[in-house]
Design an enzyme around this catalytic site. Structure first.
Site, mmCIF file in Angstrom:
data_model
loop_
_atom_site.group_PDB
_atom_site.id
_atom_site.type_symbol
_atom_site.label_atom_id
_atom_site.label_comp_id
_atom_site.label_asym_id
_atom_site.label_seq_id
_atom_site.Cartn_x
_atom_site.Cartn_y
_atom_site.Cartn_z
ATOM 1 N N ARG A 134 -6.901 -52.591 -19.131
ATOM 2 C CA ARG A 134 -8.288 -52.182 -18.890
ATOM 3 C C ARG A 134 -8.366 -50.930 -18.011
ATOM 4 O O ARG A 134 -9.183 -50.041 -18.243
ATOM 5 C CB ARG A 134 -9.066 -53.309 -18.192
ATOM 6 C CG ARG A 134 -9.488 -54.390 -19.124
ATOM 7 C CD ARG A 134 -9.983 -55.601 -18.366
ATOM 8 N NE ARG A 134 -10.349 -56.639 -19.300
ATOM 9 C CZ ARG A 134 -11.574 -56.838 -19.757
ATOM 10 N NH1 ARG A 134 -12.568 -56.094 -19.328
ATOM 11 N NH2 ARG A 134 -11.820 -57.783 -20.624
ATOM 12 N N ASP A 150 -22.618 -55.277 -22.301
ATOM 13 C CA ASP A 150 -22.895 -56.670 -21.935
ATOM 14 C C ASP A 150 -24.328 -56.868 -21.453
ATOM 15 O O ASP A 150 -24.843 -57.986 -21.513
ATOM 16 C CB ASP A 150 -21.927 -57.134 -20.832
ATOM 17 C CG ASP A 150 -20.603 -57.623 -21.398
ATOM 18 O OD1 ASP A 150 -20.371 -57.455 -22.617
ATOM 19 O OD2 ASP A 150 -19.796 -58.178 -20.620
ATOM 20 N N TYR A 163 -0.150 -60.395 -25.079
ATOM 21 C CA TYR A 163 0.198 -59.135 -25.740
ATOM 22 C C TYR A 163 0.675 -58.109 -24.706
ATOM 23 O O TYR A 163 0.349 -58.209 -23.528
ATOM 24 C CB TYR A 163 -0.970 -58.582 -26.577
ATOM 25 C CG TYR A 163 -2.296 -58.452 -25.865
ATOM 26 C CD1 TYR A 163 -2.612 -57.349 -25.093
ATOM 27 C CD2 TYR A 163 -3.259 -59.447 -26.000
ATOM 28 C CE1 TYR A 163 -3.850 -57.227 -24.473
ATOM 29 C CE2 TYR A 163 -4.503 -59.332 -25.382
ATOM 30 C CZ TYR A 163 -4.784 -58.227 -24.620
ATOM 31 O OH TYR A 163 -6.007 -58.123 -24.004
ATOM 32 N N GLU A 214 -23.087 -46.253 -10.055
ATOM 33 C CA GLU A 214 -22.267 -47.475 -10.000
ATOM 34 C C GLU A 214 -22.420 -48.090 -8.613
ATOM 35 O O GLU A 214 -22.362 -47.383 -7.611
ATOM 36 C CB GLU A 214 -20.802 -47.121 -10.297
ATOM 37 C CG GLU A 214 -19.775 -48.171 -9.934
ATOM 38 C CD GLU A 214 -19.985 -49.534 -10.597
ATOM 39 O OE1 GLU A 214 -20.246 -49.574 -11.818
ATOM 40 O OE2 GLU A 214 -19.911 -50.550 -9.883
HETATM 41 P P1 FAD Z 1 -19.224 -54.391 -17.111
HETATM 42 O O1 FAD Z 1 -17.810 -54.175 -17.423
HETATM 43 O O2 FAD Z 1 -19.673 -55.675 -16.579
HETATM 44 O O3 FAD Z 1 -19.735 -53.177 -16.269
HETATM 45 C C1 FAD Z 1 -20.969 -53.217 -15.579
HETATM 46 C C2 FAD Z 1 -20.896 -52.236 -14.424
HETATM 47 O O4 FAD Z 1 -22.199 -52.152 -13.837
HETATM 48 C C3 FAD Z 1 -19.942 -52.681 -13.329
HETATM 49 O O5 FAD Z 1 -19.135 -51.596 -12.953
HETATM 50 C C4 FAD Z 1 -20.868 -53.124 -12.190
HETATM 51 O O6 FAD Z 1 -20.303 -52.938 -10.923
HETATM 52 C C5 FAD Z 1 -22.070 -52.202 -12.436
HETATM 53 N N1 FAD Z 1 -23.339 -52.734 -11.924
HETATM 54 C C6 FAD Z 1 -23.818 -53.996 -12.063
HETATM 55 N N2 FAD Z 1 -25.030 -54.102 -11.486
HETATM 56 C C7 FAD Z 1 -25.332 -52.888 -10.987
HETATM 57 C C8 FAD Z 1 -26.459 -52.366 -10.281
HETATM 58 N N3 FAD Z 1 -27.513 -53.147 -9.975
HETATM 59 N N4 FAD Z 1 -26.450 -51.058 -9.902
HETATM 60 C C9 FAD Z 1 -25.390 -50.259 -10.201
HETATM 61 N N5 FAD Z 1 -24.279 -50.703 -10.866
HETATM 62 C C10 FAD Z 1 -24.268 -51.997 -11.254
HETATM 63 N N6 FAD Z 1 -13.775 -57.163 -25.071
HETATM 64 C C11 FAD Z 1 -13.066 -56.516 -26.027
HETATM 65 O O7 FAD Z 1 -13.587 -55.612 -26.684
HETATM 66 N N7 FAD Z 1 -11.758 -56.857 -26.273
HETATM 67 C C12 FAD Z 1 -11.123 -57.861 -25.615
HETATM 68 O O8 FAD Z 1 -9.953 -58.142 -25.851
HETATM 69 C C13 FAD Z 1 -11.860 -58.577 -24.613
HETATM 70 N N8 FAD Z 1 -11.285 -59.576 -23.926
HETATM 71 C C14 FAD Z 1 -12.005 -60.247 -22.982
HETATM 72 C C15 FAD Z 1 -11.400 -61.294 -22.301
HETATM 73 C C16 FAD Z 1 -12.102 -62.008 -21.347
HETATM 74 C C17 FAD Z 1 -11.445 -63.176 -20.658
HETATM 75 C C18 FAD Z 1 -13.439 -61.613 -21.032
HETATM 76 C C19 FAD Z 1 -14.234 -62.368 -19.993
HETATM 77 C C20 FAD Z 1 -14.049 -60.571 -21.697
HETATM 78 C C21 FAD Z 1 -13.345 -59.875 -22.686
HETATM 79 N N9 FAD Z 1 -13.918 -58.808 -23.382
HETATM 80 C C22 FAD Z 1 -13.218 -58.170 -24.365
HETATM 81 C C23 FAD Z 1 -15.319 -58.393 -23.109
HETATM 82 C C24 FAD Z 1 -15.379 -57.117 -22.243
HETATM 83 O O9 FAD Z 1 -14.632 -57.310 -21.074
HETATM 84 C C25 FAD Z 1 -16.827 -56.797 -21.880
HETATM 85 O O10 FAD Z 1 -17.664 -56.951 -22.992
HETATM 86 C C26 FAD Z 1 -16.947 -55.361 -21.371
HETATM 87 O O11 FAD Z 1 -16.077 -55.147 -20.282
HETATM 88 C C27 FAD Z 1 -18.394 -55.079 -20.960
HETATM 89 O O12 FAD Z 1 -18.474 -53.767 -20.427
HETATM 90 P P2 FAD Z 1 -19.847 -53.260 -19.768
HETATM 91 O O13 FAD Z 1 -19.578 -51.876 -19.326
HETATM 92 O O14 FAD Z 1 -20.985 -53.524 -20.686
HETATM 93 O O15 FAD Z 1 -20.095 -54.217 -18.533
#
Ligand code: FAD
Length: 402
Positions: A110, A301, A224, A35
């Site tokens: 979260r 994502d 909520y 991370e």
């Molecule tokens: P991230 O949470 O973006 O995690 C990526 C991680 O990688 C981070 O910790 C970052 O620091 C790290 N990172 C990045 N680049 C590097 C690198 N080069 N080297 C090392 N580490 C790195 N989803 C739901 O299911 N339910 C909901 O109700 C919901 N509500 C939402 C509301 C809003 C307003 C938004 C914007 C999104 C919502 N989402 C919801 C979507 C959800 O937040 C995301 O899809 C989810 O958090 C993605 O998780 P992730 O682990 O894929 O990515």
């Protein structure tokens, strides 16, 4: 046959990365999670977890921990943000819900979900967690991937890499090429506040524990409870008329006030309590087919960033993680495991990504469009889950290899 233990690196310690690390380690492999931040963490806002997500959390062994603080809302309610009247609702305690879904609909902070996943990763003997590691690029040959980091951190070699590094994924760029995320011109202001600050008309909704969505022209408000009902989450979303790609000077607080000025009294009373300390421009990308490149695979994502209108981004990342663990339990070659994972997940994630945009458009209709939407939704019974069932039901795992 039990596959030989592989060395898997997971890049990114968000919900997707932690879930992937846990799932792969539970399948019998050694995982190093990298991370970039100095400390693990999530933002101070809420998250909806549909039954597909709670099923994934159960399969990862953390559902009980999440349920200790999560709230199980009795209903999802859509209100008209202008008239203040109910448009439609779904009864999450109906017999129809329990007949159709095996797992609960939850809303959580979260941080609470992230902590449950992090704690499980910390407790697993085959997971090494490292913060302060920013991956810059990866090189692979026939037998391994070499991850390189910013600064003086030495490179790390793994049998395969899972890129869970989010919307702006560095490793995705290497697979897919340069392509900017698509800005929707919508922006969110969000955060959770002590529930007892919700007074007056708002307190009735807060006390009901329901998920409230106030839909209006090019804007909406979601509310909520989270953390055992001690906190109340609010997300105000609107389209800006002043979007410019090269500046952050759009989707401002002043525009937020302007866009919500014509809403009903309950929404206007809630607006001053929406967190303003940070604005979140909302992005997605178009679905792609190439989630894998040899020994590197995308997850969460990084693979399928979507608009939040179906509340499925994190839910889909959790489904990814479970599918990946199942694949790593079945295949000795990481390329085979990745291929099976992508085959299982790609189509469903793409469908949800595409439909999230559509649902946003429906939510933000104006004038006659909104009237027709309201009429159509009003005719749906509160125990009719036909529209959402496919979203809330994970695809079955592919058949085990012979
Ligand atoms: P991230 O949470 O973006 O995690 C990526 C991680 O990688 C981070 O910790 C970052 O620091 C790290 N990172 C990045 N680049 C590097 C690198 N080069 N080297 C090392 N580490 C790195 N989803 C739901 O299911 N339910 C909901 O109700 C919901 N509500 C939402 C509301 C809003 C307003 C938004 C914007 C999104 C919502 N989402 C919801 C979507 C959800 O937040 C995301 O899809 C989810 O958090 C993605 O998780 P992730 O682990 O894929 O990515």
């Amino acid at each position: 046959m039990t596959p030989a233990a592989l060395r898997i690196a997971v890049v990114g310690g968000g919900i997707g990365g932690l879930a992937a690390a846990l799932s792969i380690a539970r399948a019998g492999h050694h995982v190093t999670l990298l991370e970039r931040a100095a400390q693990f963490g999530e933002i101070g806002a809420g998250l909806q977890l549909a039954p597909n997500a709670s099923q994934a959390l159960e399969e990862l062994g953390v559902l009980d921990a999440v349920q200790r603080t999560a709230v199980a809302p009795p209903r999802l309610v859509m209100m008209d943000a202008l008239s203040g009247e109910q448009v439609t609702s779904l009864d999450l305690r109906s017999a129809a819900y329990t007949e159709r879904f095996t797992h609960p609909y939850l809303v959580t902070h979260r941080t609470d979900l992230h902590t449950a996943l992090l704690t499980a990763c910390q407790a697993h003997p085959d997971i090494t967690l490292r913060t302060g590691h920013t991956v810059t690029h990866a090189e692979q040959d026939e037998s391994a991937v070499h991850l390189h980091f910013a600064g003086t951190t030495p490179a790390l070699t793994a049998d395969a890499v899972v890129a869970a590094d989010g919307l702006h994924s560095r490793l995705r760029q290497a697979l897919v090429g340069e392509e900017e995320p698509v800005c929707s011109r919508y922006v969110a202001f969000r955060g959770a506040l002590p529930a007892d600050r919700m007074t007056g008309r708002m307190s009735q909704h807060a006390a009901s524990d329901a998920v409230m969505v106030w839909a209006g022209p090019r804007m909406h408000l979601v509310q909520y409870p989270v953390r055992r009902g001690e906190l109340y989450n609010q997300v105000a979303v609107f389209e800006s008329d002043h979007y410019t790609p090269d500046s952050d000077d759009w989707g401002t607080e002043a525009e937020l006030e302007e866009r919500f000025a014509g809403t009903c009294r309950t929404v206007r009373e809630a607006l001053p309590l929406v967190a303003r300390d940070r604005r979140w421009p909302l992005y997605d990308r178009l679905p792609i087919d190439n989630w894998i490149h040899g020994r590197i695979a995308l997850l969460g994502d990084a693979a399928h960033p979507m608009l939040q209108y179906l509340a499925q981004g994190a839910c889909q990342a959790l489904e990814d993680a479970v599918a990946l663990g199942q694949s790593f339990g079945r295949f000795t070659d990481p390329a085979d495991a990745f291929a099976a994972y992508a085959d299982q997940r790609r189509e469903r994630a793409a469908r949800i990504q595409t439909n999230a945009r559509r649902f946003g458009e429906i939510c933000h209709l104006e004038g006659m469009g909104a009237t027709l939407r309201n009429q159509l939704f009003a005719s749906r019974a509160s125990d009719d889950f036909n529209d959402v069932s496919w979203v809330w039901t994970p695809a079955p795992a592919t058949a085990p290899t012979p």
